[in-house]
Motif scaffolding. Structure first.
Motif, short mmCIF file in Angstrom:
data_model
loop_
_atom_site.label_atom_id
_atom_site.label_comp_id
_atom_site.label_asym_id
_atom_site.label_seq_id
_atom_site.Cartn_x
_atom_site.Cartn_y
_atom_site.Cartn_z
N GLY A 178 -24.61 -54.36 -34.84
CA GLY A 178 -23.68 -54.23 -33.73
C GLY A 178 -23.06 -52.86 -33.60
O GLY A 178 -22.41 -52.57 -32.60
N GLU A 179 -23.24 -51.99 -34.61
CA GLU A 179 -22.70 -50.62 -34.52
C GLU A 179 -23.47 -49.83 -33.47
O GLU A 179 -24.66 -50.08 -33.24
CB GLU A 179 -22.81 -49.91 -35.87
CG GLU A 179 -21.66 -50.19 -36.81
CD GLU A 179 -21.62 -49.21 -37.96
OE1 GLU A 179 -21.27 -48.04 -37.73
OE2 GLU A 179 -21.97 -49.61 -39.09
N PRO A 180 -22.82 -48.85 -32.82
CA PRO A 180 -23.55 -48.02 -31.84
C PRO A 180 -24.70 -47.27 -32.52
O PRO A 180 -24.59 -46.84 -33.67
CB PRO A 180 -22.47 -47.06 -31.33
CG PRO A 180 -21.17 -47.72 -31.64
CD PRO A 180 -21.40 -48.51 -32.89
N LYS B 115 -23.92 -41.75 -28.12
CA LYS B 115 -24.05 -43.04 -28.82
C LYS B 115 -24.21 -44.12 -27.77
O LYS B 115 -23.78 -43.98 -26.62
CB LYS B 115 -22.83 -43.31 -29.71
CG LYS B 115 -22.73 -42.36 -30.90
CD LYS B 115 -21.55 -42.71 -31.79
CE LYS B 115 -21.47 -41.78 -33.00
NZ LYS B 115 -22.59 -42.01 -33.93
N GLU C 78 -25.72 -48.58 -27.05
CA GLU C 78 -26.04 -49.91 -27.56
C GLU C 78 -27.39 -50.33 -27.02
O GLU C 78 -27.78 -49.97 -25.90
CB GLU C 78 -24.96 -50.90 -27.14
CG GLU C 78 -24.74 -51.01 -25.64
CD GLU C 78 -23.60 -51.94 -25.27
OE1 GLU C 78 -22.92 -52.38 -26.20
OE2 GLU C 78 -23.42 -52.22 -24.08
N THR D 156 -22.81 -45.34 -24.28
CA THR D 156 -21.40 -45.74 -24.31
C THR D 156 -20.47 -44.58 -24.61
O THR D 156 -19.27 -44.66 -24.35
CB THR D 156 -21.18 -46.83 -25.39
OG1 THR D 156 -21.60 -46.33 -26.67
CG2 THR D 156 -22.00 -48.07 -25.06
#
Length: 367
Positions: free
Chosen positions: A325-327, A339, A341, A354
């Motif tokens: 779930g981290e960018p 960065k 998603e 993002t």
């Protein structure tokens, strides 16, 4: 010794354990003192770079110093060193013609392999199996690559090598060390002292065909002459006066400043600054509009030992340095720019941006 046969006196000397003097090298098959010094300097610089590379790979302090240059033959080397050696044969593909051979004792190679596999080097394996052979071969490959890079710097031209060939040979038993040089033909042996902290204190041998060694010397001399020709001329001294005995004048003394009473002082005035546009900005950016950039999305990174990499099989899971779930990082030509998603668009993966990296962050990434 003449015509390849030992005299009775030489046989008796060998039976008594006394050394037998080698026959003098034929004309044109020897090196002058200047050539030996040049080869020693080349070896000192190139092996210094190789030691740095090996130190990074092993995580230990490595020193390869004290080159000793001599004329020998493969047969003589085998007689003097009847031990198992790891022989690394490297062919030059650019900048030089010929082959460079590096020989390291098997016991030293076992310690290097143990360090490469995550051990501490105090309890190395008894033999170089396939796994340990792969590890030590990789270290030798990195060393010879860094050596070629340093030689390129010395010679001021590109020098490239083919992938090294690594073989484990017993000099006491195996008849052929290499097919590059016949066993009785003169060659150049450069011996180095190799130390790896308190684990290794041994000798490393570099074996060069005579023509390769002479070509290296010639390249070094040419590079030195080229550098000398490009150097600025030394300053010309002013002629000495008839009474001068100890000093030479290179510049005239600065004139004494005028008295402050004779200098008119006025306040400085600047023309007013006016904002001005940058003409042709759109035109300039248009010049590079068709320059391709490689965009890469990086999910994460990890570092592993060679031992762990060699154990990877289909189905193995590699843990990265980012949480789910981290960018993800978006890179342009390898430089972090944004960065985002991961998204799915019509059954294809995509990335939604993002965050754009600020100029300050980009500057920090350059460090």
């Amino acid at each position: 010794m003449s015509d390849g046969f030992l005299s009775q006196e030489e046989i008796d000397a060998l039976l008594r354990g006394e050394p037998v003097a080698a026959s003098p090298s034929p004309a044109g098959q020897d090196l002058s003192d200047i050539e030996k010094d040049a080869l020693g300097e080349i070896g000192n610089i190139s092996m210094g770079t190789a030691a740095t590379t090996l130190s990074v790979l092993l995580g230990r302090r490595v020193s390869i110093t004290t080159p000793k240059v001599s004329i020998s033959t493969l047969n003589e080397i085998k007689r003097q060193y009847p031990l198992p050696y790891l022989v690394i044969e490297v062919g030059y593909t650019q900048g030089l013609l010929g082959t460079n051979i590096l020989a390291i004792r098997e016991q030293d190679a076992l310690i290097i392999a143990d360090l490469m596999m995550g051990g501490d080097g105090t309890n190395p394996p008894s033999e170089l199996n396939e796994l340990y052979m792969s590890a030590v071969s990789e270290s030798m490959n990195q060393m010879m690559g860094s050596t070629a890079t340093s030689i390129s710097t010395i010679f001021k031209k590109k020098v490239d090598i083919a992938p090294p060939k690594v073989n484990l040979l017993d000099f006491a038993v195996d008849t052929d060390i290499t097919n590059v040089v016949p066993g009785d033909e003169p060659l150049v042996r450069v011996s180095f002292r190799m130390e790896v902290e308190d684990l290794i204190d041994s000798e490393l041998m570099q074996i060069l065909p005579l023509n390769v060694a002479k070509e290296m010397v010639e390249n070094l001399m040419n590079a030195v002459q080229q550098q000398a020709s490009q150097a600025p001329p030394p300053p010309v001294a002013s002629p000495k006066s008839a009474t001068s005995t100890s000093t030479t004048t290179y510049a005239q003394p600065a004139p004494k400043p005028q008295s402050a009473q004779n200098v008119a002082v006025q306040p400085v005035q600047f023309a007013p600054l006016k904002p001005a546009g940058i003409p042709g900005a759109d035109t300039n950016i248009g010049l590079i509009m068709d320059v391709p950039l490689q965009i890469t999305v990086e999910l994460g990174r990890t570092r592993k030992l060679i031992r762990d990499i060699l154990e990877l099989t289909p189905g193995s899971v590699v843990e990265l340095d980012k949480l789910a779930g981290e960018p993800v990082d978006i890179l342009a030509n390898g430089k972090l720019i944004a960065k985002g998603e991961v998204v799915v668009i019509d059954e294809n993966f995509g990335v939604r941006i993002t965050d754009i990296i600020s100029p300050l962050e980009r500057a920090n990434n350059l460090q």
